[in-house]
Write an enzyme that holds these catalytic residues in place. Sequence first.
Site: not given
Length: 441
Positions: A105, A108
């Site tokens: 993501h 992240d």
Amino acid sequence: MTSGFFGDIKPARYEGPDSTNPLAYRHYNPDEILLGKRMEEHLRFAIAYWHSFTWPGGDPFGGQTFERPWFPKEGSGETMEHAKLKADVAFEMFSLLGAPYFCFHDADVRPEGDTFSESASRLDEIADYFATKMSETGVKLLWGTANLFSNRRYMAGAATNPDPDVFAYAAATVKHCIDVTKRLNGENYVLWGGREGYETLLNTDLSRELDQLGRFLSLVVDYKHKIGFKGTILIEPKPQEPTKHQYDYDVATVFGFLQKYGLEKEVKVNIEQGHAILAGHSFEHELALANALGIFGSIDMNRNDYQSGWDTDQFPNNVPEMVLAYYQVLLGGGFKTGGTNFDAKLRRQSLDPQDLLIAHIGGMDCCARGLKAAARMIEDKALGGPLDERYAGWKSPEAQAMLSGKRTLEAIAARVVTDKIEPQPKSGRQEYLENVVNRYV
């Protein structure tokens, strides 16, 4: 140059079933040929960036247990230096495991900025860093995605939010994440609607929110074609948690949604084992249904604790479950652009760096055992033969005429009377077939 996080641990190698080395593969042999294809090409393993490198080990009753050198000190925020160190460790781990892919993501891999533009700039910077790492290691991107659920702006949803500015912000975020995924040659793009659902119908207009979600997904598909992104757009079904009810409840619900908005030819599903269980299904059911509906794309591999009623995201260790799962994957022709992403995390007491490696090695071995058994079942027609026999009656000309529309309801009814048809039940042989599967495990 290594990050030093894993010390002097050497890359994991295949040592065979008799090995007792916890940092070696006993069953995952990338070069083993199954059904004419290398095992690595069948499984297409990917490592999830979020659980492996960003999760701090907390639970609803306790905070951080993991101490990682890329975690910011208490009271300070994440910096790009933290993000780059995290990337160094991540790609070192991908290489130690010999994993061909990873997934991430946006949240992240880069710190959140004070503005959208700052967050986007940071993602671009880390994407350039990734590109260098990918070139050096040969590791590829299975899929990218945007986190549209953690920030408080998404507390009432992203695409389904009652505030159109949140819809716009989410659209801008997804556009940028697709751009980055394409730049890194990602093979898919995933949308998981973590907050696309409702907590109570007292403040929810279902029809309006579904139309918003349909429009959002249509925009994504249109943009994919506009920029020439060749990857597959995937939706990941989940029934609940964090919302009371999520609109992407299971494979059947997603397919109905796609049909309603004319997207069933454009979007496929990324099916997670744990989510299937939360929806009241088995993993193989969701895989088989996705194949039947023509929307199977990829899988997130993990398991739930069957004594807990929530999504525990543990590493797979149940070989019979893996046999049935990969049997369905193989029946559908195997992965095209998808693969096996380990959406799994360590237990909060598993503190050591080598625990990260051991968990993935064990999961990869479990999947490899399941794949090998499933491939043998395909070759031997262990289930295919009995299945063909069970439906053999439908090969007759009269049965085909009923299916093809050449017989009216009245004509079918008349034949039952004329031919004095009195069907007699035949055994489904369930216990026999269960025993057949167990012979391959």
